[in-house]
Structure formats: C-alpha cells, structure tokens
Design an enzyme around this catalytic site. Structure first.
Site, PDB file in Angstrom:
ATOM      1  N   GLU A 180     -61.331  52.614   8.472  1.00 25.04           N
ATOM      2  CA  GLU A 180     -60.366  53.525   9.074  1.00 25.04           C
ATOM      3  C   GLU A 180     -58.939  53.050   8.848  1.00 25.04           C
ATOM      4  O   GLU A 180     -58.659  51.840   8.851  1.00 25.04           O
ATOM      5  CB  GLU A 180     -60.578  53.682  10.590  1.00 25.04           C
ATOM      6  CG  GLU A 180     -61.302  54.940  11.001  1.00 25.04           C
ATOM      7  CD  GLU A 180     -62.801  54.760  11.013  1.00 25.04           C
ATOM      8  OE1 GLU A 180     -63.525  55.772  11.064  1.00 25.04           O
ATOM      9  OE2 GLU A 180     -63.243  53.611  10.957  1.00 25.04           O
ATOM     10  N   THR A 181     -58.071  54.042   8.661  1.00 24.93           N
ATOM     11  CA  THR A 181     -56.626  53.839   8.738  1.00 24.93           C
ATOM     12  C   THR A 181     -56.129  54.682   9.897  1.00 24.93           C
ATOM     13  O   THR A 181     -56.445  55.872   9.984  1.00 24.93           O
ATOM     14  CB  THR A 181     -55.924  54.263   7.442  1.00 24.93           C
ATOM     15  OG1 THR A 181     -56.365  53.421   6.374  1.00 24.93           O
ATOM     16  CG2 THR A 181     -54.413  54.138   7.578  1.00 24.93           C
TER      17      THR A 181
END
Length: 263
Positions: A46-47
């Site tokens: 995830e970002t």
C-alpha cells in the site's frame, strides 16, 4: 512537481520487520490515475496519501493495482508521518476514509488505531478454499471482507504454498489463514492477489475480523498477534464492543521526494 515520500515499516520495532508502507502527504488531491501510478511505481502493498482537512486529514490507500476501502498498516504509517515527520504535537489524529473516521492515538512509542470490528459468517466452500491453499485441512471457514481459514496447528501456516490463480477465483478481498499461537495468542498469514498483493506481511485490517473471533474463542479481550511468512510483524488487538483497537510500533526507513516532470 515534487512530492514528499516516507517509507516506514509498520507493526515493527526495527527496520526490515513488519509491513513497509509508503506515505505521501499532499496539499490537495492529485488526479486518481496519478495516485495509482505512484502506488504502482512504489510497488509496496500500500501507498497512503493524505490531505489536510478542518478536522484532521482525508486518507486514501492504493495497492499497486487498486484503491482499497481499508488498510491498517498504512494508516499506522500515515499517523507516524503526521506525528513524527510533520511534527504534529496532538495526542491523536483523525483520518476521514472510505471506512469512516479512523482515529490513531499515541500510547508512548506505540500507536493505537480505533477500527470498526467486523463479524464473520460461515462459508461453505471448504473444498475450493482447501485446494487453493495447497490441500490443507480446514477446521473452520468463515467470511467477512476476507475469507478466514482457521487451522488447528500453527505449523500449517508456515508451510502454506497457495495457488494465486485459484485464490483470485474466491469471494472476498483476500484470504487470511489463522491458528492459535504458542508464544502469542494468534498467528496468521494473509493473501490478496485479487487486489494486487500476493502476500501482505502484516494486515491490520484483517484483524478487524480476526480479533473479535479469537477474543471470543480464547475468552480474552486483549490479544497478541503475529502475522507473516518470511517477513513478520507484531500487533496488539483489544476488542471493545463494536470497535477493535489495533496497536503497533513503527520503524522509519526512508525519506525522499518523488520528482515528476510537467510533460
């Protein structure tokens, strides 16, 4: 265009443990296609991106392929950036998200996330799920956002070799496989090829389902949990009615800038 980027290891006491997340503070939202492209380039599970609001921040999470409704480790990472990189001195930060307002509080060197608890329902797909996970024996099969596979022996989890193509055909966001631990209350692994993450080292959001289940099964409100295969992290989960407090430490790793041309 320059965008600040922080990469930190969530649910970790030291770098190279837990789950790495990228965090990008923004002044205003960029185009969704650009956010997705940045997440794909980062190539982490995830970002997180956030922009300031009157009440706190608006927070969004992207895997390398899709935007998701809830992510625990990147929320923990985003809170660490707010407190430690941006220097916000408050005891708590509120994030407006697709899953409602999520609050993260300081508890010494631990960060505590207040998430909604999710209840599990039985799932009658034992043969399909067992085959996708390499023919393992399933003690109990349940579903909420994720399929939850309960196995009797923690050693089964270490040996998992799932078929990612078969996992993609199953319902739900991903598949969590969990067992009672020896030195901790719960051990698990989580697989999500459908959302572009074959295996997530530590999935805070999965514990919104795992924690209520194991709290009821073990007869205790507070649980210690460890997730992961080759790379692992540690969580503390406290079930409080319809909420779950998911707690962990964060280890900073990298600070830099994304540099984008105008062309």
């Amino acid at each position: 265009m320059k965008i600040d980027l922080y990469q930190v290891d969530a649910f970790a006491s030291n770098p190279f443990e837990g789950n790495p997340a990228a965090v990008c503070p923004l002044d205003a939202w960029l185009d969704d296609a650009l956010l997705q492209a940045i997440a794909a380039e980062n190539n982490l599970s995830e970002t997180a991106f956030f922009v300031p609001t009157e009440a706190g921040y608006h927070l969004r999470w992207f895997t390398p392929s899709v935007e998701v409704d809830l992510c625990g480790h990147a929320t923990l990472a985003a809170a660490w950036v707010v407190f430690h990189a941006l220097g916000v001195v408050a005891e708590a930060v509120a994030f407006e998200t697709r899953s409602g307002v999520l609050t993260v509080r300081r508890e010494g060197d631990v960060l505590a996330m207040d998430f909604p608890a999710k209840m599990l329902a039985p799932l009658d797909m034992h043969a399909e799920v067992a085959a996708a996970l390499g023919g393992i024996e399933i003690e109990e099969l349940l579903i909420s956002d994720d399929i939850v596979v309960v196995v009797e022996e923690a050693s089964v989890i270490d040996r998992l070799a799932p078929d990612m193509q078969r996992l993609k055909q199953l319902p739900g966001r991903g598949v969590a496989v969990a067992a009672k631990g020896d030195d901790v209350d719960v051990v698990s692994r989580w697989f999500g090829p459908k959302v572009g993450v074959e295996e997530d080292p530590v999935t805070g959001s999965a514990h919104t389902s795992l924690a209520p289940y194991w709290a009821a099964r073990l007869g205790k409100q507070a649980l210690t949990a460890r997730q992961g295969g080759a790379r692992q992290g540690t969580l503390i989960c406290v079930v409080e009615g319809e909420r779950v407090m998911i707690k962990g430490r964060v280890a900073p790793y990298l600070m830099g800038q994304i540099m984008l041309s105008d062309s």
